[in-house]
Design an enzyme around this catalytic site. Structure first.
Site, PDB file in Angstrom:
ATOM      1  N   GLY A  86       0.827  -1.198   0.000  1.00 42.29           N
ATOM      2  CA  GLY A  86       0.000   0.000   0.000  1.00 42.29           C
ATOM      3  C   GLY A  86       0.866   1.254   0.000  1.00 42.29           C
ATOM      4  CG  LEU A  87       2.145   3.386   3.083  1.00 43.65           C
ATOM      5  CD1 LEU A  87       3.491   3.302   3.761  1.00 43.65           C
ATOM      6  CD2 LEU A  87       1.386   4.592   3.588  1.00 43.65           C
ATOM      7  CB  CYS A  88       1.088   3.514  -3.880  1.00 39.07           C
ATOM      8  SG  CYS A  88       0.119   2.009  -3.847  1.00 39.07           S
ATOM      9  N   GLY A  89      -1.091   6.113  -2.389  1.00 38.96           N
ATOM     10  CA  GLY A  89      -2.211   6.980  -2.728  1.00 38.96           C
ATOM     11  C   GLY A  89      -3.461   6.176  -3.018  1.00 38.96           C
ATOM     12  CG  PHE A  91      -2.099   2.480  -8.017  1.00 36.68           C
ATOM     13  CD1 PHE A  91      -2.360   2.716  -9.346  1.00 36.68           C
ATOM     14  CD2 PHE A  91      -1.506   1.282  -7.647  1.00 36.68           C
ATOM     15  CE1 PHE A  91      -2.033   1.775 -10.307  1.00 36.68           C
ATOM     16  CE2 PHE A  91      -1.179   0.342  -8.603  1.00 36.68           C
ATOM     17  CZ  PHE A  91      -1.445   0.587  -9.922  1.00 36.68           C
TER      18      PHE A  91
END
Lengths: 292, 139
Positions: A86-89, A91
């Site tokens: 995760g931690l990709c906005g 997306f």
């Protein structure tokens, strides 16, 4: 008014967060370069492949092959490709939202929906629905063609066995570093060219080819390969998109951290000043009292 | 050698060769075949083996694994899963892979595991093709 010590600790904490997000941004930008290169290296292969497939399939009946067979649609399978981390906005959330929309659409039309999840994120989200037929997780880190082959084979086998009558592929397509969009694509049955771009009269001397072995046998080899290519392409794009999305997300996070730090520093300075003012007042007041 | 044919070898990890050559020979479905300039349109599947092309009298060898090839408009395109030139091949690794595959084939007969057998056979073919190409390159 928070105490001086509290504010100081908070500033230190936010600074550390900023350090982490900055590092993640840099890691992602390095990884993005690798993923992008891989994706670009694959493009000529995919392009040539489509060309060849189209030139063969253009003069063949689609019903002859198991992977091209069009049936009455009762069960729809959705192949969802997301990232593992995760931690990709937004997306992954965008891909999942799109998948859910498609799922609801087919379910409203009275069709059965099954899911195949590639990547941890989609699996985690859809796990509870009980519709996940198969999952492939922890392969997005460093994927190879054979990962794609395993997925494509599984989906194709299920399709041939009648477990699904139509398969859609949803993945995050890479448009640019700043833009990644979820994309839906029909996956199976493979459509022949006439169905796709009827009207175009570009059949390039397709009938004159010498085939070795027969066109039918070549198609038997090509069609499974074609599914591999589609899945591999989706995985490559998701790989690149994931890093691009994380880069942007982490850049924003770093900026937000800086804002918070400057705000907190202001609070800290104000608190410090008022403390000094208070102390001065005390001293002055004390001196006055002594004089009097 | 006035006329030449344009050869392209493309793999999922990028194009390997893009060159005008005199003759190409490759392992096709029904055995090795050769292609010269102005060949008729042709499409064949490719087996694991060695691809040979000649340019300016010099022979070049490539190890190719499964895929297919298309000839049209004096251009020959190979779409294969992997392609390696003689100098890229790690002979020791190929020999190890061969031994591994041999062992697996011997074991598979007792276990009658069809899938593993097919995989081991493919691995064996790849290893042998690599060794052959590397040997030719060494000469």
């Amino acid at each position: 008014m928070p105490s001086l010590k509290d504010v100081k600790m908070k500033i230190a904490g936010v600074k550390k967060t900023a350090q982490i997000t900055k590092a993640m941004n840099m890691v992602s930008s390095a990884r993005l370069r690798g993923a992008q290169m891989k994706m670009e290296a694959f493009r000529p292969y995919a392009g040539k492949f489509n060309e060849a497939l189209h030139s063969i399939s253009s003069n063949m009946k689609s019903g002859a092959f198991a992977l091209m067979q069009e049936r009455e649609v009762k069960t729809v399978e959705i192949l969802i490709v997301t990232s593992d981390r995760g931690l990709c906005g937004s997306f992954n959330a965008n891909i999942i939202k799109m998948a859910e929309k498609l799922m609801n659409k087919y379910e409203a039309a009275g069709k059965k929906v099954t899911l195949v999840c590639v990547g941890k994120k989609s699996n985690r989200y859809f796990r509870k629905t009980g519709k996940v037929r198969e999952k492939f997780v922890d392969i997005m880190g460093n994927f190879q063609m054979f990962n794609a082959r395993a997925i494509a084979q599984d989906v194709a086998a299920n399709f041939i066995a009648g477990g699904s009558d139509e398969v859609h592929l949803i993945y995050g397509s890479f448009i640019s570093v700043a833009r990644q969009l979820p994309k839906t694509m029909p996956f199976l049955p493979v459509k022949s060219v006439e169905a796709e771009d009827a009207g175009k009269t570009e059949t390039k001397q397709a009938g004159d080819y010498i085939y070795e072995p027969s066109p039918e046998e070549i198609m038997d080899v090509l069609l499974p390969l074609y599914t591999n290519v589609m899945v591999y392409n989706a995985m490559l794009e998701v790989g690149a998109s994931e890093h691009a999305a994380r880069m942007t997300a982490m850049d924003n996070a770093t900026k937000a951290c800086k804002d918070i730090i400057s705000n907190l520093t202001m609070v800290y300075n104000k608190a410090r000043q008022s403390a000094i003012t208070g102390e001065l007042m005390d001293i002055v007041g004390g001196a006055e009292a002594l004089k009097g | 050698m006035a006329e030449s044919i344009h050869l392209e070898v493309v793999t999922p990890s990028g194009p390997i060769v893009s060159d005008d050559v005199d003759i190409v020979s490759a392992p096709g479905y029904g055995g090795d075949f050769g292609v010269l300039a102005n060949h008729a349109p042709f499409l064949s599947t490719i087996k694991i083996g060695s691809l040979v092309y000649k340019k300016d009298g010099k022979e070049n060898f490539l190890m190719v694994s499964g895929g297919f090839c298309e000839v049209s408009n004096n251009k020959i395109t190979f779409l294969v899963e992997s392609a390696e030139s003689g100098k890229e091949i790690d002979v020791d690794r190929a020999l190890r892979a061969k031994e591994r595959a041999e062992k697996r084939l011997a074991e598979a007969k007792t276990q009658t595991e069809k899938i593993n057998m097919a995989r081991a056979q493919a691995a064996m073919q790849r290893a042998l093709a690599r060794i052959r190409v590397a040997e030719k390159h060494g000469k």
